[in-house]
Design a protein around this motif. Sequence first.
Motif, PDB file in Angstrom:
ATOM      1  N   PHE A 185     -11.047  -4.230   8.055  1.00 47.24           N
ATOM      2  CA  PHE A 185     -10.056  -3.905   7.143  1.00 47.24           C
ATOM      3  C   PHE A 185      -8.830  -3.698   7.644  1.00 47.24           C
ATOM      4  O   PHE A 185      -7.583  -3.997   7.347  1.00 47.24           O
ATOM      5  N   TRP A 190       0.892  -1.139   0.068  1.00 40.83           N
ATOM      6  CA  TRP A 190       0.088   0.015   0.097  1.00 40.83           C
ATOM      7  C   TRP A 190       0.794   1.324   0.115  1.00 40.83           C
ATOM      8  O   TRP A 190       2.065   1.264   0.511  1.00 40.83           O
ATOM      9  N   ILE A 239     -14.008  -9.596   4.087  1.00 43.95           N
ATOM     10  CA  ILE A 239     -12.595  -9.479   4.616  1.00 43.95           C
ATOM     11  C   ILE A 239     -12.431 -10.481   5.752  1.00 43.95           C
ATOM     12  O   ILE A 239     -13.098 -10.559   6.755  1.00 43.95           O
ATOM     13  N   LEU A 263      -3.951  -7.895   2.092  1.00 47.78           N
ATOM     14  CA  LEU A 263      -4.000  -6.666   2.886  1.00 47.78           C
ATOM     15  C   LEU A 263      -2.699  -6.389   3.667  1.00 47.78           C
ATOM     16  O   LEU A 263      -2.474  -5.568   4.743  1.00 47.78           O
ATOM     17  N   THR A 301      -6.943 -10.641   3.978  1.00 51.45           N
ATOM     18  CA  THR A 301      -7.378 -10.735   2.654  1.00 51.45           C
ATOM     19  C   THR A 301      -8.775 -10.343   2.561  1.00 51.45           C
ATOM     20  O   THR A 301      -9.658 -10.606   3.301  1.00 51.45           O
ATOM     21  N   MET A 302      -8.814  -9.208   1.442  1.00 51.51           N
ATOM     22  CA  MET A 302     -10.172  -9.061   1.085  1.00 51.51           C
ATOM     23  C   MET A 302     -10.447  -9.486  -0.186  1.00 51.51           C
ATOM     24  O   MET A 302      -9.779  -9.502  -1.224  1.00 51.51           O
ATOM     25  N   SER A 347      -1.447  -3.271   5.629  1.00 55.71           N
ATOM     26  CA  SER A 347      -2.758  -2.458   5.562  1.00 55.71           C
ATOM     27  C   SER A 347      -2.790  -1.801   7.019  1.00 55.71           C
ATOM     28  O   SER A 347      -3.352  -0.712   7.317  1.00 55.71           O
TER      29      SER A 347
END
Length: 169
Positions: free
Chosen positions: A122, A31, A90, A142, A127-128, A145
């Motif tokens: 989140f 990210w 999620i 993620l 994992t999403m 994140s």
Amino acid sequence: MRFISIIAALVLAASPAFAGKRIDEYVSGYWTTYAYQNDNGSFGHCGMETSFDDGMVLSILLADQGVIVAFWHPKWQLKVGTTTAMQMQIDRRYDNFAGVTMDDPQGMVSALGYDAQFWTAFKAGSTMYLSMADGRSWTVNLKGSSKATKALTVCFDLYAPNGRKGMFK
């Protein structure tokens, strides 16, 4: 210590000279977190994004309207103004449907508002899964994140209009 440097960078970046563009970036895992000012120097949003091997970019934005999930792909030719549904999962923490609007020939958005369940899942998830009504789907790692959402929260608290600070803890 690195997180403190993020805060310092965000504070230093708050300058009208950077209006209409990203004013800071921080990378954590997959990210990139950033702050964005509108052309007039006002708060636009704080966002974090990741890209996929196929060229799609997924962004999670914090704005006055709450959480916005945005998708963009340079090869998409979407019909602006059309809508569809998307299932968001999620891990085993969150499972919900949301509306998605094609707001650009290459982009679509889903406004979640201040969905505390999404935000909590989140931040802690691994994992999403995103599944569109038309059959398209993505699996989002993620990794990173948690740190990226901390930076995103700091960004929002620094730049958001009065009365919105602390909305994403």
